[in-house]
Design a protein around this motif. Sequence first.
Motif: not given
Length: 179
Positions: A11-14, A17-18, A26-39
């Motif tokens: 789940v963290g890896a998926g 990455i997603a 542009g589908a979800v704004g500002g989600a990149a930092p949450w992606g790092c947290l998920a990784l």
Amino acid sequence: SARALRCGTAVGAGTGIALPLLDLTGAVGGAAPWGCLALLLGVACVAADRYFGVTSGWMRDVATAQAVQRRLQALQFDWAAESVREVLGPTEGTAGEAAERCLTVLRRFSEDVTELVRVETADWMGEFRSGGAPVGVQAVVFPGAGRAAETVGGNGRFTVPPHGGARPNMPRQRPPEPR
């Protein structure tokens, strides 16, 4: 708990990455930092699994249970062979020799299982003392008393012995010769 750690890793890896990809589209704004947290969550799950040896312990348990099951099946076969030998009649020796053969079958089984437990306990104690699961594969050979030996790594996987599959020859200590 091994499954939970594996699911947390997936789940963290998926998600890791997603979310940045969704942020790029542009589908979800500002989600990149949450992606790092998920990784980071996925990496933490892998680290916890490696350190505490949850998955490797489960695999070792399964490998040892299968080895004990094979020993039990061999015992059942050997016992049935001795029973058939007795039903057909004492063609080979006396009743005392037949009882000795049956006791030898039981003794061999008992020694096999005792050795399995001893090796697994020693491996577990070594892993416990080191403070975490072993990173490398350490091969352990379970002797099979006349049957093919099974090689199981410290993490429960069946492995090939070092040196291209051939077991190294170790010198055996011989008793002193009589004078």
